[in-house]
Design a protein around this motif. Structure first.
Motif, PDB file in Angstrom:
ATOM      1  N   ALA A 175       0.818  -1.144  -0.047  1.00 28.42           N
ATOM      2  CA  ALA A 175      -0.023   0.119  -0.158  1.00 28.42           C
ATOM      3  C   ALA A 175       0.791   1.239   0.026  1.00 28.42           C
ATOM      4  CB  ALA A 175      -1.000   0.008   1.154  1.00 28.42           C
ATOM      5  N   THR A 176       2.051   1.293   0.868  1.00 27.01           N
ATOM      6  CA  THR A 176       2.709   2.509   0.479  1.00 27.01           C
ATOM      7  C   THR A 176       3.285   2.694  -0.585  1.00 27.01           C
ATOM      8  OG1 THR A 176       3.617   2.124   3.249  1.00 27.01           O
ATOM      9  CG2 THR A 176       4.939   3.373   1.953  1.00 27.01           C
ATOM     10  N   ALA A 177       3.827   1.555  -1.344  1.00 26.89           N
ATOM     11  CA  ALA A 177       4.375   1.736  -2.751  1.00 26.89           C
ATOM     12  C   ALA A 177       3.285   2.276  -3.788  1.00 26.89           C
ATOM     13  CB  ALA A 177       5.135   0.388  -2.972  1.00 26.89           C
ATOM     14  N   VAL A 178       2.203   1.601  -3.799  1.00 29.63           N
ATOM     15  CA  VAL A 178       1.121   1.927  -4.649  1.00 29.63           C
ATOM     16  C   VAL A 178       0.501   3.312  -4.335  1.00 29.63           C
ATOM     17  CG1 VAL A 178      -1.185   1.607  -5.235  1.00 29.63           C
ATOM     18  CG2 VAL A 178       0.190  -0.162  -4.873  1.00 29.63           C
ATOM     19  N   SER A 179       0.516   3.848  -2.782  1.00 28.88           N
ATOM     20  CA  SER A 179       0.334   5.266  -2.648  1.00 28.88           C
ATOM     21  C   SER A 179       1.230   6.116  -3.095  1.00 28.88           C
ATOM     22  CB  SER A 179       0.139   5.540  -1.132  1.00 28.88           C
ATOM     23  OG  SER A 179       0.050   6.684  -0.731  1.00 28.88           O
ATOM     24  N   ALA A 180       2.381   5.810  -3.148  1.00 27.77           N
ATOM     25  CA  ALA A 180       3.434   6.892  -3.693  1.00 27.77           C
ATOM     26  C   ALA A 180       3.507   6.973  -5.209  1.00 27.77           C
ATOM     27  CB  ALA A 180       4.997   6.087  -3.229  1.00 27.77           C
ATOM     28  N   ALA A 181       3.284   5.782  -5.813  1.00 25.77           N
ATOM     29  CA  ALA A 181       3.040   5.681  -7.505  1.00 25.77           C
ATOM     30  C   ALA A 181       1.855   6.550  -7.755  1.00 25.77           C
ATOM     31  CB  ALA A 181       2.812   4.187  -7.905  1.00 25.77           C
ATOM     32  N   ILE A 182       0.607   6.322  -7.010  1.00 22.13           N
ATOM     33  CA  ILE A 182      -0.512   7.124  -7.440  1.00 22.13           C
ATOM     34  C   ILE A 182      -0.070   8.746  -7.429  1.00 22.13           C
ATOM     35  CG2 ILE A 182      -2.762   7.961  -6.553  1.00 22.13           C
ATOM     36  CD1 ILE A 182      -3.178   4.879  -5.791  1.00 22.13           C
ATOM     37  N   SER A 183       1.036   8.927  -6.214  1.00 25.20           N
ATOM     38  CA  SER A 183       1.090  10.348  -6.330  1.00 25.20           C
ATOM     39  C   SER A 183       1.692  11.093  -7.156  1.00 25.20           C
ATOM     40  CB  SER A 183       1.754  10.796  -4.660  1.00 25.20           C
ATOM     41  OG  SER A 183       3.404  10.211  -5.046  1.00 25.20           O
ATOM     42  N   ARG A 184       2.580  10.101  -8.033  1.00 24.02           N
ATOM     43  CA  ARG A 184       3.426  10.328  -9.123  1.00 24.02           C
ATOM     44  C   ARG A 184       2.565  10.187 -10.581  1.00 24.02           C
ATOM     45  NH1 ARG A 184       8.796  11.849  -8.211  1.00 24.02           N
ATOM     46  NH2 ARG A 184       8.219  12.876 -10.452  1.00 24.02           N
TER      47      ARG A 184
ATOM     48  N   GLU B 261      -4.111   2.019   5.694  1.00 24.41           N
ATOM     49  CA  GLU B 261      -3.989   3.537   5.833  1.00 24.41           C
ATOM     50  C   GLU B 261      -3.362   4.436   4.670  1.00 24.41           C
ATOM     51  OE1 GLU B 261      -3.378   7.356   8.825  1.00 24.41           O
ATOM     52  OE2 GLU B 261      -2.736   5.369   9.427  1.00 24.41           O
ATOM     53  N   PRO B 262      -2.356   3.796   4.097  1.00 19.81           N
ATOM     54  CA  PRO B 262      -1.571   4.539   2.853  1.00 19.81           C
ATOM     55  C   PRO B 262      -2.614   4.509   1.805  1.00 19.81           C
ATOM     56  CG  PRO B 262       0.012   3.303   3.824  1.00 19.81           C
ATOM     57  CD  PRO B 262      -1.270   2.884   4.801  1.00 19.81           C
ATOM     58  N   MET B 263      -3.335   3.337   1.594  1.00 22.42           N
ATOM     59  CA  MET B 263      -4.036   3.315   0.253  1.00 22.42           C
ATOM     60  C   MET B 263      -5.455   4.178   0.647  1.00 22.42           C
ATOM     61  SD  MET B 263      -3.212   1.773  -2.274  1.00 22.42           S
ATOM     62  CE  MET B 263      -4.837   1.622  -3.153  1.00 22.42           C
ATOM     63  N   ARG B 264      -5.959   4.201   1.884  1.00 23.36           N
ATOM     64  CA  ARG B 264      -7.072   5.219   1.828  1.00 23.36           C
ATOM     65  C   ARG B 264      -6.653   6.682   1.623  1.00 23.36           C
ATOM     66  NH1 ARG B 264      -7.764   1.599   6.397  1.00 23.36           N
ATOM     67  NH2 ARG B 264      -6.700   3.300   7.966  1.00 23.36           N
ATOM     68  N   GLU B 265      -5.673   6.924   2.271  1.00 23.26           N
ATOM     69  CA  GLU B 265      -5.077   8.566   2.047  1.00 23.26           C
ATOM     70  C   GLU B 265      -4.810   8.847   0.571  1.00 23.26           C
ATOM     71  OE1 GLU B 265      -1.737   8.596   4.381  1.00 23.26           O
ATOM     72  OE2 GLU B 265      -2.951   8.843   6.272  1.00 23.26           O
ATOM     73  N   ALA B 266      -4.283   7.768  -0.085  1.00 26.46           N
ATOM     74  CA  ALA B 266      -3.954   8.078  -1.516  1.00 26.46           C
ATOM     75  C   ALA B 266      -5.185   8.057  -2.527  1.00 26.46           C
ATOM     76  CB  ALA B 266      -3.141   6.593  -1.984  1.00 26.46           C
TER      77      ALA B 266
ATOM     78  N   VAL C 172      -9.228  11.483  -5.244  1.00 25.16           N
ATOM     79  CA  VAL C 172     -10.678  11.948  -5.579  1.00 25.16           C
ATOM     80  C   VAL C 172     -10.662  13.342  -5.578  1.00 25.16           C
ATOM     81  CG1 VAL C 172     -12.869  11.985  -4.551  1.00 25.16           C
ATOM     82  CG2 VAL C 172     -11.592   9.610  -4.787  1.00 25.16           C
ATOM     83  N   GLN C 173      -9.957  13.910  -4.557  1.00 27.11           N
ATOM     84  CA  GLN C 173     -10.013  15.310  -4.335  1.00 27.11           C
ATOM     85  C   GLN C 173      -9.365  15.977  -5.520  1.00 27.11           C
ATOM     86  OE1 GLN C 173      -8.813  16.840  -0.449  1.00 27.11           O
ATOM     87  NE2 GLN C 173      -9.097  15.141   0.344  1.00 27.11           N
ATOM     88  N   LYS C 174      -8.367  15.575  -6.080  1.00 28.89           N
ATOM     89  CA  LYS C 174      -7.623  16.039  -7.317  1.00 28.89           C
ATOM     90  C   LYS C 174      -8.291  15.961  -8.635  1.00 28.89           C
ATOM     91  CE  LYS C 174      -2.832  17.085  -9.116  1.00 28.89           C
ATOM     92  NZ  LYS C 174      -1.650  16.431  -8.765  1.00 28.89           N
ATOM     93  N   TYR C 175      -8.831  14.615  -8.714  1.00 29.57           N
ATOM     94  CA  TYR C 175      -9.290  14.134 -10.069  1.00 29.57           C
ATOM     95  C   TYR C 175     -10.451  13.333  -9.839  1.00 29.57           C
ATOM     96  CZ  TYR C 175      -4.652  14.947 -11.733  1.00 29.57           C
ATOM     97  OH  TYR C 175      -3.188  15.633 -11.939  1.00 29.57           O
TER      98      TYR C 175
ATOM     99  N   ALA D  38     -13.544   4.595   1.207  1.00 30.83           N
ATOM    100  CA  ALA D  38     -12.468   5.714   1.398  1.00 30.83           C
ATOM    101  C   ALA D  38     -12.445   6.886   0.809  1.00 30.83           C
ATOM    102  CB  ALA D  38     -11.031   4.942   1.262  1.00 30.83           C
ATOM    103  N   ALA D  39     -13.050   6.659  -0.547  1.00 24.03           N
ATOM    104  CA  ALA D  39     -13.503   8.015  -1.352  1.00 24.03           C
ATOM    105  C   ALA D  39     -14.503   8.947  -0.915  1.00 24.03           C
ATOM    106  CB  ALA D  39     -13.886   7.521  -2.970  1.00 24.03           C
TER     107      ALA D  39
END
Length: 429
Positions: free
Chosen positions: A301-310, A332-337, A342-345, A368-369
């Motif tokens: 989840a931490t890795a996927v969250s970071a990839a989503i941010s990029r 939690e990292p996935m929920r935050e991502a 959702v807020q951005k796109y 989570a969205a």
């Protein structure tokens, strides 16, 4: 067809802000006011310094105090005024620990007077090299505001550790710290390690292994330091590779997870090919047996969250759903991502959810969205997400939250939505 984070290698690396100059300044240690020694700090650490027994010369202290105050008053910026700083260093040089203590007590490091704060730090830095127990305890108790005293003590220790890392760490590793400083041990170690990795990697990593894990307590952690190193060295391939291999070797999956996250967030926009290669290697690592089964969801989840941010959202989510589509749990990292995405796109997020087959994980990500839609007042979008949730345990609380907020904003629209709800979805009929 199976695909992973890099399944769409042609995806353009979209914009991601970052202050690369700031990272380089931090890496060079230029946030500290004193010069950094070049002598290697590896090997056996020197014993902690002992206070001098030299007599206290009151007249010399009084003279130095008067001149130091005058220099601070006359200088436009003592941190950048090299001539004035040299005079300060000359006045401080040669004073005993007792004299420096008296001098330090005579300077009020007002947080509204920058020059006095710099002057106090310079005196404290000279004193800490002679008697760290007394100097740091005095800094910690110097201000009536606890956070100010903590700031003063950490600043002085951080500068000392830049000049004399072996001595500073030897003091820190002594059996006991003064009672007033006992709660700052992890803070001190974190301050010492921030810029040490580039100077003495072996010493820095050995000391980092002494730090607590994020999972075991509050405050500074080994993962926090690794994240700092990731930000600082994301554009330094040899150092980056060293850090990755070290983080994989510690036996704590969260070490590499946090380092990887900071690397992905900080990776240079000009090195998209390098980032693609790194993500390919990362996928191989995540799909191997290197990470214990119990830790995989959080690490992934931490890795996927970071990839989503990029902006590698589609491939990253596809890989996640292939692995965890049948799981009802979302770290939690996935929920935050998902919330940030959702807020951005919001339109892209809604389209992606609509295209997903029903699954426990789709329900969890939809849930989570919803808070992100609600925080923006997008009640219709939240209602659409709720309609996509099949699990009553997730759907019912979401219905109740939306009902309360929508009624306040637009009672008629809320009532119209409620009329469309199935009988088991709650809501007033």
């Amino acid at each position: 067809m199976r695909s992973g984070i890099l399944g769409l290698a042609g995806i353009a690396l979209l914009g991601f802000g970052g202050n690369w100059a700031g990272h380089r300044v931090a890496r060079a240690g230029l946030f500290h006011g004193s010069a950094i020694g070049t002598k290697s700090s590896s090997g056996d650490a020197a014993p902690p310094p002992q206070p001098s027994s030299a007599p206290l010369r009151q007249d010399q202290v009084a003279t130095a105090l008067k001149r130091l105050r005058a220099l601070a008053a006359a200088s436009p910026n003592l941190a950048m005024d090299f001539d004035a700083a040299a005079q300060v260093d000359s006045l401080i040089a040669g004073l005993s620990a007792a004299e420096l203590a008296a001098l330090y007590a005579g300077i009020d490091p007002s947080f509204y007077n920058y020059n006095l704060r710099i002057l106090s730090q310079k005196i404290g830095l000279a004193w800490v090299a002679k008697d760290p127990d007394a100097a740091l305890a005095a800094a910690f108790s110097k201000s009536t505001g606890k956070w100010q005293g903590r700031y003063l003590a950490l600043t002085i220790y951080g500068q000392w550790s830049q000049n004399e890392p072996a001595a500073a760490l030897a003091w820190l590793n002594a059996a006991e710290l003064p009672p007033s400083l006992a709660g700052l041990k992890e803070d001190f170690r974190s301050a010492a390690l921030t810029n040490l990795a580039g100077r003495d990697f072996e010493l820095a990593t050995a000391e980092l292994l002494k730090m607590q894990s994020r999972a075991t307590g509050d405050g500074p952690s080994a993962q926090g330091v690794l994240s700092q190193w990731g930000y600082m060295y994301a554009d330094d391939p040899p150092m980056r590779d060293q850090l990755i291999e070290f983080a994989k070797s510690t036996g704590r999956p969260e070490d590499y997870a946090d380092l990887n996250s900071s690397l992905l967030h900080s990776w240079s926009q000009e090195d998209s090919l390098g980032m693609l290669t790194y993500l390919q290697d990362l996928r191989g690592y995540l799909e191997s047996d290197a990470v214990p089964a119990a830790s995989r969801p959080a690490v992934d989840a931490t890795a996927v969250s970071a990839a989503i941010s990029r902006e590698y959202t589609g491939p990253a989510l596809e890989w996640w759903m292939e692995r965890y589509g049948q799981s009802p749990d979302t770290p939690e990292p996935m929920r935050e991502a998902i919330s940030r995405w959702v807020q951005k796109y919001p339109d892209a997020a809604r389209q992606w959810f609509d295209q997903q087959p029903e699954s426990p994980q789709r329900d969890a990500l939809n849930a989570a969205a919803i808070p992100a839609f609600l925080s923006q007042g997008k009640f219709s979008e939240a209602a659409h997400s709720i309609a996509g949730i099949r699990d009553p345990a997730l759907r019912q609380p979401a219905v109740e939250r939306l009902e309360i907020l929508w009624k306040i904003q637009d009672p008629a629209a809320a009532a119209a939505w409620q009329a469309t709800l199935p009988n088991d979805a709650g809501g007033e009929k």
